[in-house]
Design a protein around this motif. Structure first.
Motif, PDB file in Angstrom:
ATOM      1  N   ALA A  95      -8.422   7.473  10.158  1.00 47.25           N
ATOM      2  CA  ALA A  95      -7.506   6.680   9.546  1.00 47.25           C
ATOM      3  C   ALA A  95      -7.950   4.704   9.478  1.00 47.25           C
ATOM      4  O   ALA A  95      -7.487   4.602   8.398  1.00 47.25           O
ATOM      5  CB  ALA A  95      -5.588   6.836  10.450  1.00 47.25           C
ATOM      6  N   THR A  96      -7.669   4.718  10.588  1.00 50.54           N
ATOM      7  CA  THR A  96      -7.745   3.321  11.151  1.00 50.54           C
ATOM      8  C   THR A  96      -9.007   2.960  11.256  1.00 50.54           C
ATOM      9  O   THR A  96      -9.562   1.952  10.541  1.00 50.54           O
ATOM     10  CB  THR A  96      -7.888   2.506  12.174  1.00 50.54           C
ATOM     11  OG1 THR A  96      -8.886   3.806  13.267  1.00 50.54           O
ATOM     12  CG2 THR A  96      -6.485   3.053  13.243  1.00 50.54           C
TER      13      THR A  96
ATOM     14  N   SER B  49      -9.111   2.736   5.758  1.00 47.27           N
ATOM     15  CA  SER B  49      -8.256   1.556   5.207  1.00 47.27           C
ATOM     16  C   SER B  49      -7.502   0.648   6.005  1.00 47.27           C
ATOM     17  O   SER B  49      -7.372   1.481   7.661  1.00 47.27           O
ATOM     18  CB  SER B  49      -6.877   2.775   4.663  1.00 47.27           C
ATOM     19  OG  SER B  49      -6.397   3.669   5.182  1.00 47.27           O
ATOM     20  N   ASP B  50      -7.369  -0.164   5.400  1.00 49.09           N
ATOM     21  CA  ASP B  50      -6.523  -1.420   6.111  1.00 49.09           C
ATOM     22  C   ASP B  50      -5.139  -1.096   6.469  1.00 49.09           C
ATOM     23  O   ASP B  50      -3.632  -1.416   6.105  1.00 49.09           O
ATOM     24  CB  ASP B  50      -6.908  -2.497   5.375  1.00 49.09           C
ATOM     25  CG  ASP B  50      -5.891  -3.315   6.345  1.00 49.09           C
ATOM     26  OD1 ASP B  50      -6.108  -3.484   7.506  1.00 49.09           O
ATOM     27  OD2 ASP B  50      -5.343  -4.795   5.329  1.00 49.09           O
ATOM     28  N   ILE B  51      -4.569   0.086   7.587  1.00 50.56           N
ATOM     29  CA  ILE B  51      -3.514   0.553   7.529  1.00 50.56           C
ATOM     30  C   ILE B  51      -2.712  -0.104   9.072  1.00 50.56           C
ATOM     31  O   ILE B  51      -3.519  -0.494   9.732  1.00 50.56           O
ATOM     32  CB  ILE B  51      -3.769   1.907   7.873  1.00 50.56           C
ATOM     33  CG1 ILE B  51      -3.610   3.238   8.859  1.00 50.56           C
ATOM     34  CG2 ILE B  51      -3.347   2.918   6.713  1.00 50.56           C
ATOM     35  CD1 ILE B  51      -4.395   2.876   9.811  1.00 50.56           C
ATOM     36  N   TYR B  52      -1.567   0.233   9.552  1.00 53.57           N
ATOM     37  CA  TYR B  52      -1.362  -0.226  11.497  1.00 53.57           C
ATOM     38  C   TYR B  52      -0.704   1.411  11.652  1.00 53.57           C
ATOM     39  O   TYR B  52      -0.328   2.224  10.918  1.00 53.57           O
ATOM     40  CB  TYR B  52      -0.425  -0.906  10.783  1.00 53.57           C
ATOM     41  CG  TYR B  52       0.563  -0.600  12.281  1.00 53.57           C
ATOM     42  CD1 TYR B  52       0.015  -1.946  13.208  1.00 53.57           C
ATOM     43  CD2 TYR B  52       2.123  -0.391  12.423  1.00 53.57           C
ATOM     44  CE1 TYR B  52       1.229  -2.378  13.967  1.00 53.57           C
ATOM     45  CE2 TYR B  52       2.406  -0.274  13.689  1.00 53.57           C
ATOM     46  CZ  TYR B  52       1.830  -1.271  14.760  1.00 53.57           C
ATOM     47  OH  TYR B  52       2.494  -1.136  15.711  1.00 53.57           O
TER      48      TYR B  52
ATOM     49  N   ILE C 115       1.423   6.241  10.303  1.00 55.24           N
ATOM     50  CA  ILE C 115       0.875   5.377  10.186  1.00 55.24           C
ATOM     51  C   ILE C 115       1.600   4.614   9.052  1.00 55.24           C
ATOM     52  O   ILE C 115       2.658   5.223   8.544  1.00 55.24           O
ATOM     53  CB  ILE C 115      -0.229   5.785   9.327  1.00 55.24           C
ATOM     54  CG1 ILE C 115      -0.768   6.466   8.022  1.00 55.24           C
ATOM     55  CG2 ILE C 115      -1.888   5.684  10.349  1.00 55.24           C
ATOM     56  CD1 ILE C 115      -1.901   6.723   7.212  1.00 55.24           C
ATOM     57  N   THR C 116       1.405   3.586   8.941  1.00 56.58           N
ATOM     58  CA  THR C 116       1.213   2.390   7.675  1.00 56.58           C
ATOM     59  C   THR C 116       1.706   0.970   6.950  1.00 56.58           C
ATOM     60  O   THR C 116       0.072   1.462   8.013  1.00 56.58           O
ATOM     61  CB  THR C 116       2.796   1.297   8.438  1.00 56.58           C
ATOM     62  OG1 THR C 116       2.794   0.509   9.778  1.00 56.58           O
ATOM     63  CG2 THR C 116       4.300   1.960   9.135  1.00 56.58           C
ATOM     64  N   GLY C 117       1.480   0.842   6.459  1.00 60.05           N
ATOM     65  CA  GLY C 117       0.888  -1.203   5.853  1.00 60.05           C
ATOM     66  C   GLY C 117       0.949  -0.274   4.093  1.00 60.05           C
ATOM     67  O   GLY C 117       1.941   0.370   3.583  1.00 60.05           O
TER      68      GLY C 117
ATOM     69  N   GLU D 120      -3.549   2.212   0.226  1.00 60.93           N
ATOM     70  CA  GLU D 120      -4.137   2.450   1.928  1.00 60.93           C
ATOM     71  C   GLU D 120      -3.770   3.590   3.021  1.00 60.93           C
ATOM     72  O   GLU D 120      -4.152   4.492   3.101  1.00 60.93           O
ATOM     73  CB  GLU D 120      -3.626   1.075   2.827  1.00 60.93           C
ATOM     74  CG  GLU D 120      -4.325  -0.379   2.205  1.00 60.93           C
ATOM     75  CD  GLU D 120      -6.145  -0.494   1.383  1.00 60.93           C
ATOM     76  OE1 GLU D 120      -6.661   0.117   3.009  1.00 60.93           O
ATOM     77  OE2 GLU D 120      -6.450  -1.074   0.883  1.00 60.93           O
ATOM     78  N   VAL D 121      -2.183   3.805   2.472  1.00 65.67           N
ATOM     79  CA  VAL D 121      -1.450   4.692   3.283  1.00 65.67           C
ATOM     80  C   VAL D 121      -2.257   6.392   2.467  1.00 65.67           C
ATOM     81  O   VAL D 121      -2.433   6.887   3.294  1.00 65.67           O
ATOM     82  CB  VAL D 121      -0.215   5.189   3.531  1.00 65.67           C
ATOM     83  CG1 VAL D 121       0.335   6.424   3.550  1.00 65.67           C
ATOM     84  CG2 VAL D 121       0.147   3.607   4.723  1.00 65.67           C
TER      85      VAL D 121
ATOM     86  N   ALA E 194      -5.441   7.021   3.647  1.00 65.41           N
ATOM     87  CA  ALA E 194      -6.500   7.523   5.257  1.00 65.41           C
ATOM     88  C   ALA E 194      -5.147   8.808   4.838  1.00 65.41           C
ATOM     89  O   ALA E 194      -6.348  10.090   5.751  1.00 65.41           O
ATOM     90  CB  ALA E 194      -5.057   6.830   5.725  1.00 65.41           C
TER      91      ALA E 194
END
Length: 128
Positions: A76-77, A80-83, A96-98, A102-103, A106
Motif C-alpha cells: 500500500a505505501t 500509492s500516496d496513502i496514510y 489506510i486513508t487518503g 489513492e486508497v 492501494a
C-alpha cells in the motif's frame, strides 16, 4: 427454560470464556473502501484528522495468515500516496486513508498481488 448464558463456556467466577481460532488458509476476507467518511469515523478510529474530508476514503482489509498484513502495508505505501492508519500482525487488519483514488489503487494492488503472486483466495473489493 434454559438461559443462553448457561450454555456458554465460563470459568469458576462466571466470566465468559471466548476462544478465537484462525481458519487455516491464505485469504483476504474483507477489502472495503469507505468513500467520503464522516469526520467522526476518523476520530473514533484514531486516524489522522488533518485531511480534506471531501475527497477522502478509508480502506479496511482483513487477511489470514495475520502476519501478511505487514506485506499488505508495504504494498500500500509503495503503490500509492496513502496514510497508514493501522496495521496489526496479530489480527490481520489493515486500515489506510487518503484520497479516494489513492486508497482504491492501494487496495486493488494488494488484492492483485495476493491473488496472482501468493495464490490467496480474495474477496471482492466492496465500496460504499
Amino acid at each position: 427454560m434454559t438461559d443462553i448464558k448457561d450454555l456458554l463456556p465460563s470459568d469458576e467466577e462466571g466470566r465468559l470464556r471466548i476462544i478465537q481460532e484462525q481458519v487455516p488458509g491464505n485469504q483476504i476476507s474483507l477489502a472495503h473502501i469507505i468513500g467520503g467518511p464522516q469526520p467522526i469515523i476518523y476520530q473514533k478510529l484514531g486516524l489522522n484528522p488533518d485531511i480534506d474530508y471531501d475527497g477522502a476514503a478509508i480502506g479496511i482489509m482483513t487477511m489470514i495468515p495475520y502476519e501478511t498484513s505487514v506485506i499488505a502495508a508495504d504494498i500500500a505505501t509503495k503503490s500509492s500516496d496513502i496514510y497508514l492508519g493501522f496495521v496489526d500482525r496479530f489480527s490481520g487488519t489493515l486500515i489506510i486513508t487518503g484520497e479516494h483514488a489513492e486508497v482504491e489503487t492501494a487496495v486493488q494492488d494488494i488484492v492483485t498481488y495476493f491473488r496472482d503472486e501468493l495464490g490467496f483466495a480474495c474477496c471482492k473489493i466492496t465500496k460504499r
